[in-house]
Motif scaffolding. Structure first.
Motif: not given
Length: 183
Positions: A46, A80, A82, A140, A145, A182
Protein backbone atom coordinates in the motif's frame (compact mmCIF):
# COMPACT_ATOMS: atom_id res chain seq x y z
CA UNK A 1 92.58 -10.30 24.77
CA UNK A 2 91.13 -8.25 27.61
CA UNK A 3 90.81 -5.24 25.36
CA UNK A 4 89.07 -7.33 22.77
CA UNK A 5 86.61 -8.66 25.35
CA UNK A 6 85.93 -5.19 26.73
CA UNK A 7 85.49 -3.82 23.21
CA UNK A 8 83.09 -6.66 22.30
CA UNK A 9 81.03 -6.14 25.45
CA UNK A 10 80.94 -2.40 24.83
CA UNK A 11 79.78 -2.89 21.21
CA UNK A 12 77.24 -5.48 22.27
CA UNK A 13 75.82 -3.21 24.96
CA UNK A 14 75.56 -0.27 22.54
CA UNK A 15 73.84 -2.38 19.90
CA UNK A 16 71.40 -3.94 22.33
CA UNK A 17 70.16 -0.58 23.57
CA UNK A 18 67.27 0.84 21.67
CA UNK A 19 63.89 2.41 22.00
CA UNK A 20 61.47 0.61 24.22
CA UNK A 21 58.60 -0.81 22.28
CA UNK A 22 55.31 0.89 23.15
CA UNK A 23 51.94 -0.52 22.22
CA UNK A 24 50.03 1.55 19.71
CA UNK A 25 46.96 3.33 21.02
CA UNK A 26 43.60 1.94 20.01
CA UNK A 27 42.49 3.65 16.82
CA UNK A 28 39.04 4.47 15.57
CA UNK A 29 37.96 3.73 12.05
CA UNK A 30 37.39 6.70 9.83
CA UNK A 31 34.30 5.60 7.95
CA UNK A 32 33.05 7.74 5.11
CA UNK A 33 30.22 6.94 2.75
CA UNK A 34 29.32 8.43 -0.61
CA UNK A 35 26.51 11.00 -0.72
CA UNK A 36 23.15 9.29 -0.89
CA UNK A 37 21.30 9.17 -4.19
CA UNK A 38 17.64 8.28 -3.97
CA UNK A 39 15.28 6.59 -6.38
CA UNK A 40 11.60 5.75 -6.12
CA UNK A 41 10.80 2.25 -4.88
CA UNK A 42 7.42 0.79 -5.75
CA UNK A 43 5.94 -2.43 -4.50
CA UNK A 44 2.64 -4.25 -4.57
CA UNK A 45 1.78 -3.17 -1.03
CA UNK A 46 0.00 0.00 0.00
CA UNK A 47 2.88 2.48 -0.27
CA UNK A 48 5.86 3.75 -2.29
CA UNK A 49 8.96 5.56 -1.01
CA UNK A 50 12.41 6.79 -2.02
CA UNK A 51 15.35 4.52 -1.21
CA UNK A 52 19.11 4.91 -1.35
CA UNK A 53 20.63 3.45 -4.54
CA UNK A 54 23.31 1.71 -2.41
CA UNK A 55 20.67 -0.30 -0.54
CA UNK A 56 19.30 -3.62 -1.74
CA UNK A 57 15.61 -4.35 -1.09
CA UNK A 58 14.31 -7.85 -0.48
CA UNK A 59 10.56 -8.48 -0.22
CA UNK A 60 9.45 -10.89 2.49
CA UNK A 61 6.03 -12.28 3.31
CA UNK A 62 3.00 -10.10 4.10
CA UNK A 63 4.43 -6.96 2.46
CA UNK A 64 7.53 -6.91 4.65
CA UNK A 65 10.70 -5.41 3.22
CA UNK A 66 14.33 -5.79 4.19
CA UNK A 67 16.54 -2.92 3.07
CA UNK A 68 20.10 -4.26 3.19
CA UNK A 69 23.26 -2.15 3.43
CA UNK A 70 25.96 -4.76 2.70
CA UNK A 71 28.98 -2.44 3.13
CA UNK A 72 27.70 -1.31 6.53
CA UNK A 73 26.47 -4.76 7.56
CA UNK A 74 23.06 -3.41 8.48
CA UNK A 75 19.41 -3.91 7.58
CA UNK A 76 16.30 -1.77 7.91
CA UNK A 77 13.24 -3.95 8.43
CA UNK A 78 10.00 -2.42 7.11
CA UNK A 79 6.66 -3.94 8.04
CA UNK A 80 3.37 -2.98 6.41
CA UNK A 81 0.01 -3.69 8.01
CA UNK A 82 -3.43 -2.63 6.89
CA UNK A 83 -5.48 -0.64 9.39
CA UNK A 84 -8.70 -2.52 10.14
CA UNK A 85 -10.17 -0.92 13.26
CA UNK A 86 -6.89 -1.78 15.02
CA UNK A 87 -4.99 1.50 14.87
CA UNK A 88 -4.69 1.75 18.67
CA UNK A 89 -3.13 -1.72 18.87
CA UNK A 90 -0.72 -0.99 15.99
CA UNK A 91 0.40 2.27 17.63
CA UNK A 92 0.83 0.60 21.02
CA UNK A 93 2.87 -2.25 19.50
CA UNK A 94 5.13 0.18 17.61
CA UNK A 95 5.78 2.28 20.71
CA UNK A 96 6.31 -0.83 22.86
CA UNK A 97 8.89 -2.15 20.39
CA UNK A 98 10.87 1.08 20.71
CA UNK A 99 10.76 1.28 24.49
CA UNK A 100 11.85 -2.35 24.92
CA UNK A 101 15.33 -0.98 24.07
CA UNK A 102 15.23 1.43 27.04
CA UNK A 103 17.22 -1.06 29.14
CA UNK A 104 20.36 -0.61 27.00
CA UNK A 105 19.62 2.85 25.60
CA UNK A 106 21.12 6.03 27.02
CA UNK A 107 18.18 8.01 25.69
CA UNK A 108 15.28 7.80 23.26
CA UNK A 109 14.41 10.96 21.33
CA UNK A 110 10.97 11.16 19.75
CA UNK A 111 10.35 13.33 16.72
CA UNK A 112 6.74 13.56 15.48
CA UNK A 113 6.27 13.59 11.71
CA UNK A 114 3.27 15.12 9.95
CA UNK A 115 2.83 15.51 6.20
CA UNK A 116 -0.69 16.81 5.57
CA UNK A 117 -0.33 16.80 1.77
CA UNK A 118 0.41 13.06 1.59
CA UNK A 119 -1.56 12.17 4.73
CA UNK A 120 1.45 10.66 6.49
CA UNK A 121 1.54 10.86 10.27
CA UNK A 122 4.11 9.17 12.45
CA UNK A 123 6.94 9.22 14.92
CA UNK A 124 10.69 8.90 14.35
CA UNK A 125 12.72 7.53 17.27
CA UNK A 126 16.48 7.94 17.75
CA UNK A 127 17.86 5.48 20.26
CA UNK A 128 21.19 6.48 21.82
CA UNK A 129 23.65 4.06 23.40
CA UNK A 130 24.36 0.37 22.90
CA UNK A 131 20.80 -0.66 22.09
CA UNK A 132 20.10 -3.25 19.41
CA UNK A 133 18.52 -0.61 17.16
CA UNK A 134 19.55 3.01 16.73
CA UNK A 135 16.51 4.27 14.86
CA UNK A 136 12.88 3.30 14.39
CA UNK A 137 9.76 4.90 13.03
CA UNK A 138 6.13 4.30 12.35
CA UNK A 139 3.94 6.02 9.77
CA UNK A 140 0.23 5.82 9.05
CA UNK A 141 -2.58 7.55 7.19
CA UNK A 142 -4.73 6.59 10.23
CA UNK A 143 -7.41 4.94 8.09
CA UNK A 144 -5.92 2.21 5.85
CA UNK A 145 -2.13 1.90 6.09
CA UNK A 146 0.49 1.42 8.82
CA UNK A 147 4.27 1.02 8.36
CA UNK A 148 7.01 0.42 10.94
CA UNK A 149 10.77 0.41 10.38
CA UNK A 150 13.75 -0.58 12.53
CA UNK A 151 17.49 -0.49 11.85
CA UNK A 152 19.73 -3.36 12.99
CA UNK A 153 23.44 -4.11 12.54
CA UNK A 154 24.87 -7.62 12.13
CA UNK A 155 27.10 -7.22 15.17
CA UNK A 156 27.01 -6.65 18.90
CA UNK A 157 25.96 -3.04 19.46
CA UNK A 158 28.86 -0.69 20.16
CA UNK A 159 27.49 2.78 19.61
CA UNK A 160 30.87 4.50 19.14
CA UNK A 161 31.97 2.07 16.44
CA UNK A 162 28.79 2.09 14.38
CA UNK A 163 27.96 5.79 14.76
CA UNK A 164 28.97 6.87 11.20
CA UNK A 165 26.99 4.04 9.59
CA UNK A 166 24.05 4.54 11.97
CA UNK A 167 23.89 8.26 11.13
CA UNK A 168 24.02 7.50 7.40
CA UNK A 169 21.17 4.98 7.62
CA UNK A 170 19.14 7.26 9.93
CA UNK A 171 19.19 9.86 7.16
CA UNK A 172 17.93 7.21 4.73
CA UNK A 173 15.16 6.28 7.15
CA UNK A 174 14.16 9.94 7.39
CA UNK A 175 14.02 10.05 3.60
CA UNK A 176 11.79 6.98 3.60
CA UNK A 177 9.25 8.44 6.04
CA UNK A 178 9.34 11.82 4.25
CA UNK A 179 8.74 10.25 0.84
CA UNK A 180 6.01 7.73 1.68
CA UNK A 181 3.06 7.93 -0.66
CA UNK A 182 0.03 5.76 -0.01
CA UNK A 183 -1.60 3.94 -2.93
Amino acid sequence: MKIRLIFSLLCLSLLSCGDDKMPKPTGQLSLEYPPAKYMKFSNSCGFDFDKNELAEVKTTSNCGLEIHYPKMKATVYLTYKPVQSNLDKLLTDAQKLTYEHAIKANDIAEQPYINLDNKVYGMFYQVGGNAATNAQFYATDSTKNFVTASMYFYSKPNFDSILPAADYIKNDMRKIIESIKWK
